[in-house]
Design a protein around this motif. Structure first.
Motif, PDB file in Angstrom:
ATOM      1  N   ALA A  15       0.829  -1.212   0.000  1.00  0.00           N
ATOM      2  CA  ALA A  15       0.000   0.000   0.000  1.00  0.00           C
ATOM      3  C   ALA A  15       0.865   1.265   0.000  1.00  0.00           C
ATOM      4  N   GLU A  16       1.976   1.214   0.728  1.00  0.00           N
ATOM      5  CA  GLU A  16       2.858   2.382   0.789  1.00  0.00           C
ATOM      6  C   GLU A  16       3.517   2.636  -0.568  1.00  0.00           C
ATOM      7  N   LEU A  17       3.930   1.574  -1.238  1.00  0.00           N
ATOM      8  CA  LEU A  17       4.520   1.723  -2.569  1.00  0.00           C
ATOM      9  C   LEU A  17       3.506   2.373  -3.510  1.00  0.00           C
ATOM     10  N   ARG A  18       2.305   1.879  -3.522  1.00  0.00           N
ATOM     11  CA  ARG A  18       1.270   2.438  -4.408  1.00  0.00           C
ATOM     12  C   ARG A  18       0.986   3.903  -4.058  1.00  0.00           C
ATOM     13  N   ARG A  19       0.878   4.189  -2.762  1.00  0.00           N
ATOM     14  CA  ARG A  19       0.606   5.561  -2.330  1.00  0.00           C
ATOM     15  C   ARG A  19       1.704   6.511  -2.796  1.00  0.00           C
ATOM     16  N   ALA A  23       1.318   9.487  -5.467  1.00  0.00           N
ATOM     17  CA  ALA A  23       1.622  10.837  -4.982  1.00  0.00           C
ATOM     18  C   ALA A  23       2.662  11.514  -5.876  1.00  0.00           C
ATOM     19  N   GLY A  24       3.566  10.720  -6.430  1.00  0.00           N
ATOM     20  CA  GLY A  24       4.578  11.263  -7.333  1.00  0.00           C
ATOM     21  C   GLY A  24       4.072  11.437  -8.752  1.00  0.00           C
ATOM     22  N   GLY A  25       2.819  11.048  -9.003  1.00  0.00           N
ATOM     23  CA  GLY A  25       2.236  11.199 -10.336  1.00  0.00           C
ATOM     24  C   GLY A  25       2.833  10.278 -11.376  1.00  0.00           C
ATOM     25  N   ARG A  29       4.543   2.004 -15.531  1.00  0.00           N
ATOM     26  CA  ARG A  29       5.600   1.947 -16.546  1.00  0.00           C
ATOM     27  C   ARG A  29       6.729   2.942 -16.249  1.00  0.00           C
ATOM     28  N   GLN A  30       6.383   4.144 -15.836  1.00  0.00           N
ATOM     29  CA  GLN A  30       7.407   5.148 -15.541  1.00  0.00           C
ATOM     30  C   GLN A  30       8.274   4.720 -14.354  1.00  0.00           C
ATOM     31  N   LEU A  31       7.642   4.231 -13.287  1.00  0.00           N
ATOM     32  CA  LEU A  31       8.411   3.785 -12.122  1.00  0.00           C
ATOM     33  C   LEU A  31       9.274   2.580 -12.481  1.00  0.00           C
ATOM     34  N   ALA A  32       8.700   1.650 -13.227  1.00  0.00           N
ATOM     35  CA  ALA A  32       9.445   0.454 -13.631  1.00  0.00           C
ATOM     36  C   ALA A  32      10.698   0.834 -14.415  1.00  0.00           C
ATOM     37  N   SER A  33      10.562   1.813 -15.288  1.00  0.00           N
ATOM     38  CA  SER A  33      11.689   2.266 -16.092  1.00  0.00           C
ATOM     39  C   SER A  33      12.791   2.853 -15.208  1.00  0.00           C
ATOM     40  N   LEU A  34      12.409   3.587 -14.188  1.00  0.00           N
ATOM     41  CA  LEU A  34      13.396   4.204 -13.292  1.00  0.00           C
ATOM     42  C   LEU A  34      14.187   3.180 -12.475  1.00  0.00           C
ATOM     43  N   VAL A  35      13.565   2.035 -12.170  1.00  0.00           N
ATOM     44  CA  VAL A  35      14.252   1.023 -11.341  1.00  0.00           C
ATOM     45  C   VAL A  35      14.728  -0.166 -12.172  1.00  0.00           C
ATOM     46  N   ASN A  36      14.615  -0.034 -13.510  1.00  0.00           N
ATOM     47  CA  ASN A  36      15.083  -1.073 -14.439  1.00  0.00           C
ATOM     48  C   ASN A  36      14.420  -2.429 -14.231  1.00  0.00           C
TER      49      ASN A  36
END
Length: 111
Positions: A15-19, A23-25, A29-36
């Motif tokens: 839940a914290e990850l999703r929140r 919150a970061g908008g 896909r965008q988050l996945a790209s940032l963490v490879n």
């Protein structure tokens, strides 16, 4: 996909990850790209289907500028296994005996 995690994860992690992502908008896909990693892994982490490694939690923290909020919810398992499974095995009692399989006919009498 990272190797199977041998970590102890606080139930609030998903839940914290999703929140934090919302919150970061950011999209999955965008988050996945940032963490490879793939967006499927991020989705599985957010739904609690997969446990993160300590390293993945740290990369997510960095990508989301969470200042360690996610990393604090994940720790390496002390014995290299999942604490829940270890506890379950310990409390399960003795392992049932296997029944020996007997041949359909006796080798001595032939029938």
């Amino acid at each position: 996909m990272p190797p199977r995690a041998r970590t102890v994860v606080d139930p609030r992690f998903a839940a914290e990850l999703r929140r934090l992502r919302k919150a970061g908008g950011m999209s999955l896909r965008q988050l996945a790209s940032l963490v490879n990693h793939g967006k499927s892994l991020i989705h599985q982490l957010e739904t609690g289907q997969t446990k993160p490694t300590v390293g993945v939690a740290a990369r997510l923290d960095e990508a989301l500028a969470a200042q360690g909020a996610l990393a604090r919810l994940v720790a390496d398992a002390p014995d290299g296994g999942d604490a829940w499974h270890t506890r379950r095995r310990t409390n399960a009692g003795p392992t049932p005996l296997r029944r020996e399989r007997r041949p359909a006919c006796s080798p001595v009498t032939g029938g």
